[in-house]
Design a protein around this motif. Structure first.
Motif, PDB file in Angstrom:
ATOM      1  N   LEU A  45       0.769  -1.193  -0.070  1.00  0.00           N
ATOM      2  CA  LEU A  45       0.006  -0.063  -0.115  1.00  0.00           C
ATOM      3  C   LEU A  45       0.919   1.283  -0.037  1.00  0.00           C
ATOM      4  O   LEU A  45       0.598   2.133  -0.506  1.00  0.00           O
ATOM      5  CB  LEU A  45      -0.852   0.119   1.261  1.00  0.00           C
ATOM      6  N   ALA A  46       2.022   1.313   0.425  1.00  0.00           N
ATOM      7  CA  ALA A  46       3.031   2.381   0.579  1.00  0.00           C
ATOM      8  C   ALA A  46       3.702   2.469  -0.644  1.00  0.00           C
ATOM      9  O   ALA A  46       4.480   3.450  -0.748  1.00  0.00           O
ATOM     10  CB  ALA A  46       3.827   2.294   1.672  1.00  0.00           C
ATOM     11  N   ALA A  47       3.799   1.320  -1.608  1.00  0.00           N
ATOM     12  CA  ALA A  47       4.644   1.663  -2.482  1.00  0.00           C
ATOM     13  C   ALA A  47       4.178   2.722  -3.682  1.00  0.00           C
ATOM     14  O   ALA A  47       2.878   2.906  -3.906  1.00  0.00           O
ATOM     15  CB  ALA A  47       4.528   0.297  -3.459  1.00  0.00           C
ATOM     16  N   PRO A  48       5.179   3.338  -4.184  1.00  0.00           N
ATOM     17  CA  PRO A  48       4.633   4.586  -5.121  1.00  0.00           C
ATOM     18  C   PRO A  48       3.863   3.885  -6.293  1.00  0.00           C
ATOM     19  O   PRO A  48       4.015   2.769  -7.084  1.00  0.00           O
ATOM     20  CB  PRO A  48       6.023   5.265  -5.649  1.00  0.00           C
ATOM     21  N   ALA A  49       2.810   4.848  -7.173  1.00  0.00           N
ATOM     22  CA  ALA A  49       2.115   4.371  -8.189  1.00  0.00           C
ATOM     23  C   ALA A  49       3.164   4.212  -9.358  1.00  0.00           C
ATOM     24  O   ALA A  49       4.159   5.088  -9.663  1.00  0.00           O
ATOM     25  CB  ALA A  49       1.134   5.421  -8.296  1.00  0.00           C
ATOM     26  N   PRO A  50       3.000   3.272 -10.159  1.00  0.00           N
ATOM     27  CA  PRO A  50       3.640   3.068 -11.390  1.00  0.00           C
ATOM     28  C   PRO A  50       3.123   4.419 -12.123  1.00  0.00           C
ATOM     29  O   PRO A  50       2.212   4.845 -12.273  1.00  0.00           O
ATOM     30  CB  PRO A  50       3.117   2.013 -12.042  1.00  0.00           C
TER      31      PRO A  50
END
Length: 59
Positions: A45-50
C-alpha cells in the motif's frame, strides 16, 4: 392485482433471492480463508504508483 397481493409476491421473490444467495455463500464462500501478511500489505500500500504510460502525438 391488488396492492396486498403484489406486496406478497414481491416479498416472496425477495425472500427466495436472499435464501439462494445464502445457500450459494454457504456452499462456495464460507470456507474460503485469506491470510494477510501485515508487513507485506503495508509495503504494497505504501509503494509508489507506477508511472503513467506516455503516448506519442504522432498517428
Amino acid at each position: 392485482m391488488t396492492d396486498r397481493l403484489l406486496m406478497r409476491h414481491l416479498a416472496v421473490a425477495v425472500l427466495l433471492k436472499v435464501l439462494v444467495l445464502a445457500l450459494l455463500w454457504w456452499l462456495f464462500v464460507r470456507d474460503g480463508r485469506v491470510t494477510v501478511d501485515g508487513p507485506a500489505a503495508a509495503q504494497h500500500l505504501a509503494a509508489p504508483a507506477p508511472a503513467a504510460p506516455t503516448t506519442s502525438g504522432a498517428r
